[in-house]
Design a protein around this motif. Structure first.
Motif, PDB file in Angstrom:
ATOM      1  N   GLY A  26      62.542  34.050  17.738  1.00  0.00           N
ATOM      2  CA  GLY A  26      62.010  33.960  16.379  1.00  0.00           C
ATOM      3  C   GLY A  26      62.870  33.006  15.562  1.00  0.00           C
ATOM      4  O   GLY A  26      63.416  32.042  16.076  1.00  0.00           O
ATOM      5  N   SER A  27      63.029  33.298  14.313  1.00  0.00           N
ATOM      6  CA  SER A  27      63.825  32.461  13.428  1.00  0.00           C
ATOM      7  C   SER A  27      65.300  32.641  13.754  1.00  0.00           C
ATOM      8  O   SER A  27      65.875  33.694  13.518  1.00  0.00           O
ATOM      9  CB  SER A  27      63.559  32.843  11.972  1.00  0.00           C
ATOM     10  N   VAL A  28      65.935  31.607  14.306  1.00  0.00           N
ATOM     11  CA  VAL A  28      67.338  31.725  14.700  1.00  0.00           C
ATOM     12  C   VAL A  28      68.286  31.545  13.522  1.00  0.00           C
ATOM     13  O   VAL A  28      69.430  31.966  13.578  1.00  0.00           O
ATOM     14  CB  VAL A  28      67.704  30.726  15.823  1.00  0.00           C
ATOM     15  N   PHE A  29      67.827  30.935  12.446  1.00  0.00           N
ATOM     16  CA  PHE A  29      68.685  30.749  11.283  1.00  0.00           C
ATOM     17  C   PHE A  29      68.701  32.029  10.456  1.00  0.00           C
ATOM     18  O   PHE A  29      67.651  32.572  10.115  1.00  0.00           O
ATOM     19  CB  PHE A  29      68.202  29.574  10.432  1.00  0.00           C
ATOM     20  N   THR A  30      69.890  32.529  10.148  1.00  0.00           N
ATOM     21  CA  THR A  30      69.995  33.807   9.451  1.00  0.00           C
ATOM     22  C   THR A  30      70.391  33.667   7.986  1.00  0.00           C
ATOM     23  O   THR A  30      70.457  34.649   7.270  1.00  0.00           O
ATOM     24  CB  THR A  30      71.026  34.722  10.155  1.00  0.00           C
ATOM     25  N   TRP A  31      70.665  32.433   7.542  1.00  0.00           N
ATOM     26  CA  TRP A  31      71.069  32.227   6.154  1.00  0.00           C
ATOM     27  C   TRP A  31      70.499  30.907   5.648  1.00  0.00           C
ATOM     28  O   TRP A  31      70.353  29.949   6.403  1.00  0.00           O
ATOM     29  CB  TRP A  31      72.594  32.183   6.041  1.00  0.00           C
ATOM     30  N   GLU A  64      65.630  39.830  17.589  1.00  0.00           N
ATOM     31  CA  GLU A  64      64.675  39.041  16.814  1.00  0.00           C
ATOM     32  C   GLU A  64      65.241  38.707  15.450  1.00  0.00           C
ATOM     33  O   GLU A  64      65.854  39.547  14.798  1.00  0.00           O
ATOM     34  CB  GLU A  64      63.389  39.834  16.568  1.00  0.00           C
ATOM     35  N   GLY A  65      64.991  37.491  15.014  1.00  0.00           N
ATOM     36  CA  GLY A  65      65.271  37.118  13.635  1.00  0.00           C
ATOM     37  C   GLY A  65      64.041  37.460  12.813  1.00  0.00           C
ATOM     38  O   GLY A  65      62.942  36.998  13.104  1.00  0.00           O
ATOM     39  N   LEU A  66      64.205  38.291  11.801  1.00  0.00           N
ATOM     40  CA  LEU A  66      63.067  38.746  10.998  1.00  0.00           C
ATOM     41  C   LEU A  66      62.935  37.918   9.717  1.00  0.00           C
ATOM     42  O   LEU A  66      63.803  37.119   9.383  1.00  0.00           O
ATOM     43  CB  LEU A  66      63.237  40.229  10.661  1.00  0.00           C
ATOM     44  N   VAL A  67      61.880  38.149   8.992  1.00  0.00           N
ATOM     45  CA  VAL A  67      61.611  37.427   7.751  1.00  0.00           C
ATOM     46  C   VAL A  67      62.086  38.262   6.569  1.00  0.00           C
ATOM     47  O   VAL A  67      61.985  39.481   6.583  1.00  0.00           O
ATOM     48  CB  VAL A  67      60.088  37.165   7.617  1.00  0.00           C
ATOM     49  N   THR A  68      62.609  37.599   5.567  1.00  0.00           N
ATOM     50  CA  THR A  68      62.998  38.285   4.342  1.00  0.00           C
ATOM     51  C   THR A  68      62.357  37.589   3.151  1.00  0.00           C
ATOM     52  O   THR A  68      62.051  36.405   3.208  1.00  0.00           O
ATOM     53  CB  THR A  68      64.526  38.339   4.184  1.00  0.00           C
ATOM     54  N   ARG A  69      62.181  38.321   2.084  1.00  0.00           N
ATOM     55  CA  ARG A  69      61.589  37.744   0.888  1.00  0.00           C
ATOM     56  C   ARG A  69      62.551  37.739  -0.301  1.00  0.00           C
ATOM     57  O   ARG A  69      62.318  37.045  -1.270  1.00  0.00           O
ATOM     58  CB  ARG A  69      60.342  38.528   0.506  1.00  0.00           C
ATOM     59  N   CYS A  70      63.614  38.533  -0.233  1.00  0.00           N
ATOM     60  CA  CYS A  70      64.441  38.687  -1.429  1.00  0.00           C
ATOM     61  C   CYS A  70      65.940  38.524  -1.187  1.00  0.00           C
ATOM     62  O   CYS A  70      66.731  38.997  -1.975  1.00  0.00           O
ATOM     63  CB  CYS A  70      64.155  40.040  -2.073  1.00  0.00           C
ATOM     64  N   PRO A  75      67.387  39.423   8.116  1.00  0.00           N
ATOM     65  CA  PRO A  75      67.829  40.517   8.999  1.00  0.00           C
ATOM     66  C   PRO A  75      67.567  40.173  10.460  1.00  0.00           C
ATOM     67  O   PRO A  75      66.705  39.361  10.773  1.00  0.00           O
ATOM     68  CB  PRO A  75      66.965  41.700   8.551  1.00  0.00           C
ATOM     69  N   MET A  76      68.345  40.810  11.312  1.00  0.00           N
ATOM     70  CA  MET A  76      68.145  40.687  12.751  1.00  0.00           C
ATOM     71  C   MET A  76      67.891  42.079  13.298  1.00  0.00           C
ATOM     72  O   MET A  76      68.457  43.050  12.817  1.00  0.00           O
ATOM     73  CB  MET A  76      69.386  40.081  13.404  1.00  0.00           C
ATOM     74  N   LEU A  77      67.045  42.168  14.288  1.00  0.00           N
ATOM     75  CA  LEU A  77      66.702  43.452  14.875  1.00  0.00           C
ATOM     76  C   LEU A  77      66.903  43.384  16.382  1.00  0.00           C
ATOM     77  O   LEU A  77      66.377  42.490  17.049  1.00  0.00           O
ATOM     78  CB  LEU A  77      65.236  43.795  14.579  1.00  0.00           C
ATOM     79  N   MET A  78      67.695  44.338  16.900  1.00  0.00           N
ATOM     80  CA  MET A  78      67.836  44.448  18.351  1.00  0.00           C
ATOM     81  C   MET A  78      67.005  45.634  18.812  1.00  0.00           C
ATOM     82  O   MET A  78      67.132  46.734  18.285  1.00  0.00           O
ATOM     83  CB  MET A  78      69.283  44.661  18.780  1.00  0.00           C
TER      84      MET A  78
END
Length: 148
Positions: A26-31, A64-70, A75-78
């Motif tokens: 998924g989205s590998v960038f976390t910031w 997984e790299g998850l989506v955030t809105r705020c 977040p990442m989920l294992m």
């Protein structure tokens, strides 16, 4: 940015403890800095790291790299998946019944099992074993009473 000496210490800690990054789908960038101009920046700051012992215990997993809105951090989920053989083995799911607390034997059973424990190098595994013993004894002791 972190000082180079801090990053060197961090890399050394990973090496000494034999930890390695397990990657991400998924989205590998976390910031992200959240800018909407040419200064827009994305980085992969957050990671899951494991050692070979953990990897041997949990062979089938996904990060997984998850989506955030705020937030500027995603977040990442294992998710640890069970193999087919583990799923077949686990037929019984223990459920503690609150009514057992009214039974005089309930406390005695739990106290007896936990008082007989021995100190080990693996306290988490020991706790799991004791909980499994408790679940078996409690279920067998009160199974017939619960059917009434």
């Amino acid at each position: 940015m972190r000082a180079e000496a801090e990053m060197k210490s961090f890399r050394e800690a990973l090496k000494v403890n034999e930890l390695y990054d397990v990657g991400c789908v998924g989205s590998v960038f976390t910031w992200s800095n959240g800018h909407f101009d040419l200064s827009f920046t994305k980085e992969r700051l957050d990671r899951y790291v494991v050692n070979n012992e953990w990897r041997n215990m949990f062979k089938d997993f996904m990060v997984e790299g998850l989506v955030t809105r705020c937030s500027d951090h995603k977040p990442m989920l294992m998710t640890v998946l069970q193999s087919e053989s583990l799923r077949r083995k686990r037929k019984f799911i223990f459920r503690f019944e609150a009514s057992w607390l009214k039974e005089e034997d309930c406390g005695k059973i739990v106290e007896k099992i936990w008082s007989e424990r021995k100190q080990t190098q693996e306290p988490l595994m020991q706790a799991q074993k004791l909980l499994k013993l408790c679940s078996g004894y409690l279920t067998r002791s009160f199974r017939d009473r619960d059917k009434v």
